[in-house]
Design a protein around this motif. Structure first.
Motif, mmCIF file in Angstrom:
data_model
loop_
_atom_site.group_PDB
_atom_site.id
_atom_site.type_symbol
_atom_site.label_atom_id
_atom_site.label_comp_id
_atom_site.label_asym_id
_atom_site.label_seq_id
_atom_site.Cartn_x
_atom_site.Cartn_y
_atom_site.Cartn_z
ATOM 1 N N THR A 160 9.566 -31.369 36.371
ATOM 2 C CA THR A 160 8.396 -32.208 36.615
ATOM 3 C C THR A 160 8.253 -32.521 38.103
ATOM 4 O OG1 THR A 160 9.683 -34.207 36.220
ATOM 5 C CG2 THR A 160 8.523 -33.263 34.329
ATOM 6 N N HIS A 216 1.768 -38.387 40.710
ATOM 7 C CA HIS A 216 1.992 -37.684 39.442
ATOM 8 C C HIS A 216 3.477 -37.434 39.174
ATOM 9 C CE1 HIS A 216 -2.310 -37.222 39.181
ATOM 10 N NE2 HIS A 216 -2.340 -36.617 40.347
ATOM 11 N N LYS A 217 4.320 -38.329 39.643
ATOM 12 C CA LYS A 217 5.761 -38.218 39.408
ATOM 13 C C LYS A 217 6.053 -38.134 37.903
ATOM 14 C CE LYS A 217 10.144 -40.576 40.342
ATOM 15 N NZ LYS A 217 10.787 -41.778 40.950
ATOM 16 N N ASN A 218 6.985 -37.243 37.552
ATOM 17 C CA ASN A 218 7.411 -37.023 36.160
ATOM 18 C C ASN A 218 6.327 -36.385 35.290
ATOM 19 O OD1 ASN A 218 9.947 -38.152 36.717
ATOM 20 N ND2 ASN A 218 9.207 -40.229 36.270
ATOM 21 N N HIS A 219 5.377 -35.747 35.930
ATOM 22 C CA HIS A 219 4.332 -35.015 35.208
ATOM 23 C C HIS A 219 4.464 -33.513 35.478
ATOM 24 C CE1 HIS A 219 2.590 -39.019 34.893
ATOM 25 N NE2 HIS A 219 1.623 -38.553 34.114
ATOM 26 N N ASN A 274 -4.804 -32.830 26.496
ATOM 27 C CA ASN A 274 -4.419 -33.905 27.408
ATOM 28 C C ASN A 274 -5.634 -34.441 28.147
ATOM 29 O OD1 ASN A 274 -2.308 -35.464 28.865
ATOM 30 N ND2 ASN A 274 -3.029 -34.287 30.619
ATOM 31 N N ALA A 284 2.270 -35.752 31.156
ATOM 32 C CA ALA A 284 3.608 -36.324 31.025
ATOM 33 C C ALA A 284 4.248 -35.723 29.778
ATOM 34 C CB ALA A 284 3.531 -37.845 30.916
ATOM 35 N N TYR A 297 6.821 -36.172 28.095
ATOM 36 C CA TYR A 297 7.447 -37.033 27.092
ATOM 37 C C TYR A 297 6.423 -37.919 26.376
ATOM 38 C CZ TYR A 297 11.682 -35.042 28.799
ATOM 39 O OH TYR A 297 12.654 -34.121 29.125
ATOM 40 N N ASP A 298 5.145 -37.684 26.661
ATOM 41 C CA ASP A 298 4.101 -38.255 25.810
ATOM 42 C C ASP A 298 3.914 -37.404 24.554
ATOM 43 O OD1 ASP A 298 3.639 -40.307 27.535
ATOM 44 O OD2 ASP A 298 1.824 -39.451 28.446
ATOM 45 N N ARG A 306 6.920 -30.629 22.498
ATOM 46 C CA ARG A 306 7.652 -30.287 23.721
ATOM 47 C C ARG A 306 8.430 -28.993 23.555
ATOM 48 N NH1 ARG A 306 9.113 -35.708 23.892
ATOM 49 N NH2 ARG A 306 11.261 -35.211 23.315
#
Length: 609
Positions: free
Chosen positions: A486, A492-495, A559, A575, A577-578, A584
């Motif tokens: 990511t 957009h961290k962790n995306h 999304n 993201a 983990y959404d 996933r």
């Protein structure tokens, strides 16, 4: 009950989603559970309020689903299911289903259907999404193939027959149009409106040849076009008859009568509104409705390539309307030209967020004074597109840039130069320009250039090798230990960037396959399918990559739809983990397939160099 399923039923289920996601042993059990029922046109399958016997799947024919009041909910064809809304409630039919064309239906018992919903997330997701949306149901109509909607035996007339004979033939056959055909070659169309306006009101001699009254070389579609194409062409061009042509031969005719049930489709409404807009402000009001359309289309279980095609159709219409308004203000073009789109519009892959990428290819006869006219045209259209939400290209890849507003011979020299000296900038520019698609003007100016360029490029092994290398710059976001790589910082961290690290790696592969196979398709999925047919990639490799691309592109659209529903502007950042564990896992598997195909083409390049 037999112990082995009917091979024909099994093969059919393997071509229908979500059955194609089932494990092989489960697929066989489900195939055994289906029973076959044949219906004749006009026969009711069930009536609103009756107990349902299970889920129906159309193997052949067509079925209309009606509200209790009689209003049309959807018109369904092969591979469509119906009845699930009642099964998911209390087992009572909430609609009436009636056969409109002799049909073969497969019936899946209620208990098997409910078990599949409970045990397989793909089934639950497929049958739950948008099931309460009437708009989503109506959108099923847009994905019907033209070949399934057209009149299969069009009535024709020779160009030498008299106008009176043609009118009598239309009267006797109870049709409003005739195809004009000579020795099997399609020449034109004559309609009742032609008879009224040109013969009765215009005083044309009915004894004259029908060639005098026909519309020569009219706009047409192919059998594999979408039902939405019919709507968009008819509404934009304000015509009521569309010939269906394949290899120069008339194979069918579609009229407004054939598509009256389609008139409520919202994408077609947006096309119509854009086509008749008188000002840029009016067009901007149309394009402002695109995010809502995207939500409806995604919620209606439409495939990603259908959603992006419909959204791109709106951009095409806006572009052509702006060109028409510009010519009305500036006067007619001094020489022939073609306005071409590149990028996502060129590939017919626009989503809820798109900038503009375009260029002008101008006839070599243009003088310097003529070029000043085209500068004004480019400014008018590009400014209008920006006002409509198709923002200016950050890289200035637009017709307002003099470099991308040039004579055909200049464009020819561009491509020849890029192919002869494929440095990084040449690779980038060639990648963009290989996605060109004519939008307005004289398309032959582009077609001639495209054919020459593809042939020269494919024959230059050094250029191909550099294009392959360029296609490997964008990589799927795969991390260690079955995780995702990511974005590490910033907004957009962790995306995951579902554009540059999601669909773009596949788009780049598709472009290289098209180059190697000299395929003229610009659409990524069409390129992958064409590459398989041309033997550029193996059948198994093509199928894996297409399925991976479908999942990645669909996830990106879903999304964007979620963002719009939450009141935010759509973007390309997800993201991970959404998503659920199941989603996933499958998304990561899709990225692995893309990386594997990148490695394969990179290894092949290394072996050749």
């Amino acid at each position: 009950m037999p112990h082995t399923p009917d091979p024909a039923v099994l093969a059919f289920l393997e071509s229908v989603h979500p059955y194609d996601s089932l494990p092989q042993d489960e697929m066989a059990r489900v195939a055994l559970s289906f029973s076959r029922r044949d219906f004749t046109s006009g026969e009711e399958v069930y009536h609103a309020g009756e107990p349902l016997k299970g889920l129906y799947l159309i193997k052949r024919g067509s079925v209309e689903v009606l509200e209790p009041s009689g209003g049309l909910v959807s018109l369904l064809g092969p591979r469509n299911s119906f009845g699930e809304r009642g099964l998911m409630r209390d087992g009572q039919a909430v609609t009436t289903a009636r056969v409109t064309e002799d049909a073969t239906l497969l019936l899946l018992p209620t208990d098997i259907f409910r078990r599949l919903i409970a045990d397989f997330p793909a089934f639950e997701r497929f049958f739950n999404r948008g099931r309460n949306s009437a708009e989503g149901r109506r959108n099923d109509l847009t994905v019907q193939k033209v070949g399934d909607l057209m009149a299969r035996r069009p009535i024709t007339v020779a160009p030498s027959e008299t106008i009176r004979a043609a009118a009598q033939k239309m009267r006797d056959a109870h049709v409003s149009s005739l195809g004009v055909v000579e020795e099997g070659r399609f020449l034109g169309i004559v309609t009742t409106r032609d008879m009224t306006n040109k013969v009765l009101a215009g005083g044309m001699d009915p004894a004259g040849p029908v060639a005098q009254v026909m519309t020569a070389d009219p706009v047409s579609l192919t059998p594999d076009s979408l039902g939405s194409d019919i709507l968009h062409v008819m509404l934009e061009r304000r015509i009521g008859h569309l010939p269906v042509v394949e290899d120069g031969r008339l194979v069918g005719m579609v009229t407004q009568t054939d598509i009256t049930r389609f008139q409520a489709v919202s994408s077609a409404q947006l096309v119509r509104d854009a086509a008749i807009a008188d000002t840029v402000e009016d067009m901007a009001a149309v394009t402002a409705r695109i995010p809502r359309l995207l939500v409806q289309l995604v919620g209606g279980n439409n495939a990603h390539e259908v959603v992006t095609r419909l959204i791109t159709d709106i951009a095409d219409t806006v572009t052509r309307r702006l060109i028409a308004l510009a010519e009305a203000e500036l006067g007619p073009a001094p020489v022939p030209y073609v306005w071409a789109a590149c990028g996502s519009q060129g590939r017919q892959e626009q989503t809820g967020v798109s900038d503009q990428d375009n260029c002008l290819i101008i006839d070599d006869a243009a003088t310097e004074a003529d070029m000043a006219w085209f500068e004004r045209l480019a400014t008018f259209v590009c400014d209008g597109l920006n006002a409509c939400g198709y923002v200016y290209c950050p890289g200035d890849m637009m017709a307002t840039n003099p470099r991308w507003r040039a004579r055909q011979s200049t464009w020819r020299s561009y491509f020849e130069g890029w192919i002869a000296k494929p440095d990084p900038m040449a690779q980038m520019l060639a990648s963009v320009m290989f996605d060109l698609r004519p939008i307005g003007g004289q398309a032959s100016l582009f077609r001639d250039l495209q054919g020459e360029t593809l042939e020269k490029a494919a024959q230059n092994s050094i250029f191909v090798a550099h294009m392959i290398q360029n296609s490997l710059k964008h990589t799927p976001p795969l991390g260690l230990l079955r995780g995702f790589a990511t974005i590490r910082s910033g907004e957009h961290k962790n995306h995951i960037d579902m554009k540059h690290n999601g669909v773009v790696p596949v788009t780049d592969l598709g472009r290289v396959y098209a180059l190697i196979g000299q395929l003229d398709a610009a659409n990524t999925r069409a390129r992958l399918e064409g590459a398989e047919q041309a033997g550029v990639i193996s059948t198994s490799g093509a199928r894996d990559l297409i399925e991976a691309y479908d999942l990645i592109a669909q996830t990106r659209l879903e999304n964007q739809a979620r963002l719009i529903r939450s009141g935010r502007a759509p973007d390309n950042f997800l993201a991970p983990y959404d998503l659920s564990d199941f989603e996933r896992s499958h998304l990561r598997d899709a990225f692995v397939v893309v990386r594997t195909m990148q490695s394969a083409i990179g290894s092949a390049r290394g072996a050749r160099s």
